[in-house]
Write a protein that holds these residues in place. Structure first.
Motif, PDB file in Angstrom:
ATOM      1  N   VAL A 165       0.837  -1.207   0.000  1.00  0.00           N
ATOM      2  CA  VAL A 165       0.000   0.000   0.000  1.00  0.00           C
ATOM      3  C   VAL A 165       0.868   1.252   0.000  1.00  0.00           C
ATOM      4  O   VAL A 165       0.603   2.214  -0.726  1.00  0.00           O
ATOM      5  CB  VAL A 165      -0.947  -0.003   1.222  1.00  0.00           C
ATOM      6  N   ALA A 166       1.934   1.236   0.812  1.00  0.00           N
ATOM      7  CA  ALA A 166       2.832   2.398   0.850  1.00  0.00           C
ATOM      8  C   ALA A 166       3.498   2.616  -0.504  1.00  0.00           C
ATOM      9  O   ALA A 166       3.648   3.751  -0.961  1.00  0.00           O
ATOM     10  CB  ALA A 166       3.888   2.187   1.938  1.00  0.00           C
ATOM     11  N   GLN A 167       3.864   1.521  -1.174  1.00  0.00           N
ATOM     12  CA  GLN A 167       4.473   1.642  -2.497  1.00  0.00           C
ATOM     13  C   GLN A 167       3.486   2.217  -3.504  1.00  0.00           C
ATOM     14  O   GLN A 167       3.835   3.076  -4.325  1.00  0.00           O
ATOM     15  CB  GLN A 167       4.982   0.282  -2.981  1.00  0.00           C
ATOM     16  N   GLU A 168       2.235   1.744  -3.463  1.00  0.00           N
ATOM     17  CA  GLU A 168       1.227   2.250  -4.396  1.00  0.00           C
ATOM     18  C   GLU A 168       0.924   3.724  -4.125  1.00  0.00           C
ATOM     19  O   GLU A 168       0.712   4.504  -5.062  1.00  0.00           O
ATOM     20  CB  GLU A 168      -0.064   1.423  -4.281  1.00  0.00           C
ATOM     21  N   GLN A 169       0.917   4.112  -2.870  1.00  0.00           N
ATOM     22  CA  GLN A 169       0.697   5.522  -2.545  1.00  0.00           C
ATOM     23  C   GLN A 169       1.833   6.383  -3.086  1.00  0.00           C
ATOM     24  O   GLN A 169       1.604   7.488  -3.582  1.00  0.00           O
ATOM     25  CB  GLN A 169       0.561   5.686  -1.028  1.00  0.00           C
ATOM     26  N   LYS A 192       3.644   5.649  -5.732  1.00  0.00           N
ATOM     27  CA  LYS A 192       3.430   5.717  -7.179  1.00  0.00           C
ATOM     28  C   LYS A 192       2.371   6.749  -7.527  1.00  0.00           C
ATOM     29  O   LYS A 192       2.505   7.498  -8.501  1.00  0.00           O
ATOM     30  CB  LYS A 192       3.026   4.340  -7.717  1.00  0.00           C
ATOM     31  N   ASN A 193       1.299   6.780  -6.744  1.00  0.00           N
ATOM     32  CA  ASN A 193       0.227   7.745  -6.996  1.00  0.00           C
ATOM     33  C   ASN A 193       0.718   9.176  -6.817  1.00  0.00           C
ATOM     34  O   ASN A 193       0.337  10.074  -7.576  1.00  0.00           O
ATOM     35  CB  ASN A 193      -0.968   7.475  -6.072  1.00  0.00           C
ATOM     36  N   ARG A 194       1.571   9.388  -5.815  1.00  0.00           N
ATOM     37  CA  ARG A 194       2.115  10.736  -5.624  1.00  0.00           C
ATOM     38  C   ARG A 194       2.975  11.139  -6.819  1.00  0.00           C
ATOM     39  O   ARG A 194       2.923  12.280  -7.278  1.00  0.00           O
ATOM     40  CB  ARG A 194       2.935  10.784  -4.323  1.00  0.00           C
ATOM     41  N   ARG A 200       0.644  11.947  -9.710  1.00  0.00           N
ATOM     42  CA  ARG A 200       0.009  13.266  -9.559  1.00  0.00           C
ATOM     43  C   ARG A 200       1.007  14.381  -9.858  1.00  0.00           C
ATOM     44  O   ARG A 200       0.659  15.402 -10.466  1.00  0.00           O
ATOM     45  CB  ARG A 200      -0.559  13.408  -8.144  1.00  0.00           C
TER      46      ARG A 200
END
Length: 301
Positions: A144-148, A150-152, A155
């Motif tokens: 989850v931390a990795q996906e967050q 990636k999302n940052r 963006r």
């Protein structure tokens, strides 16, 4: 009608840029791949993307013995208690598949799992994490931390893209894209010189035409009168030189279809050096229902 300044039309047209090239689907070649044997069937879910020249590491959650098909072909294979690192064969062609067999654990509880190494060109999964049972809560939180993260990053890239779009336009983009040199944009009025000859068409009539040349690009703009009873929109275009060679990469632009008995512009553009696309060329614009028009003796500055 045509905008007051022909050069402004070319500026707008050149700033449209080339169509975005879509990236290939690289879902099977993500940088990090996680496989849960308790959930993943022995089918495509166990495929691992590899590529010659790119290292792939497979990490297991317990001690594992690994057998590798055609291991002698591999440039490098390094084993540890819970890991195998490999550099695929240089002669491994895209689509080639090699088998990797893993025996996890010891004794009666030992589990056998088979994976398929699938060769890609220049793309590979750098690390594969294999879990014999369900993953731990910490592993999910880490993902989850990795996906967050990636999302940052995504963006941030989107914000940068919008900032660049906001800064684009006018002379600054032409200069930044090196389509404007010291010679500027040359414009030729084809209708005033009476040089452009349109083919006979019951659907379309030529009113005004201009041709343009900038650094690395040529363009033409024609103002057409729609004589038919239905709207007309260009669906394809071609540009052919005097020797019959087709100019590659031709792009066209028409903001709205031309209504019956109304006029409207069509713009075409192609990459070209200042020494190319010389002499007389022929431009053909095709619309729907086979309604087309060809312009002969098209010349560029």
């Amino acid at each position: 009608m045509l905008p007051p300044s022909p050069t402004s039309i070319l500026l707008l047209m050149l700033l449209q840029g080339a169509p975005v090239e879509q990236s290939p689907n690289i879902g099977a070649c993500e940088n990090l791949k996680r496989i849960e044997l308790a959930l993943a069937p022995a089918g495509p879910a166990r495929e691992i993307c590899v590529s010659p020249g790119l290292m792939t590491n497979i990490v297991f959650d317990e001690p594992t013995d690994v057998e590798l098909q055609d291991e002698v072909r591999f440039l490098e294979v390094t084993r540890g208690r819970n890991i195998i690192s490999m550099l695929p064969p240089q002669d491994m062609v895209p689509g080639e598949r090699l088998r990797l067999t893993a025996r996890l654990g010891d004794g009666p509880a030992q589990q056998r799992a088979t994976f398929t190494l699938v060769a890609q060109s220049g793309r590979a999964t750098h690390q594969v994490e294999v879990y014999r049972d369900y993953r731990s809560r910490e592993s999910f939180l880490h993902e989850v931390a990795q996906e967050q993260a990636k999302n940052r990053e995504l963006r941030a890239e989107i914000r940068l893209m919008w900032a660049r779009l906001a800064q684009s336009g006018g002379m600054r983009s032409l200069i930044a894209e090196k389509k404007m040199d010291k010679q500027g944009v040359e414009v030729r009025s084809l209708s005033r010189e009476n040089s452009l000859i349109p083919s006979k068409s019951e659907a379309l009539s030529l009113l005004v035409a201009y041709s343009y040349r900038a650094e690395g690009a040529i363009a033409a703009q024609v103002l057409l009168l729609n004589l038919s009873s239905e709207p007309w929109a260009v669906v394809d275009a071609s540009l052919v030189d005097a020797d019959g060679r087709v100019v590659q990469g031709l792009k066209f632009r028409q903001d709205t279809p031309i209504a019956p008995m109304r006029d409207g512009p069509v713009i075409v553009e192609a990459d070209s050096s200042r020494t190319d696309a010389r002499g007389e060329l022929s431009l053909t614009l095709w619309g729907d229902s086979a309604r087309s028009i060809t312009f002969h003796r098209l010349t560029f500055p």
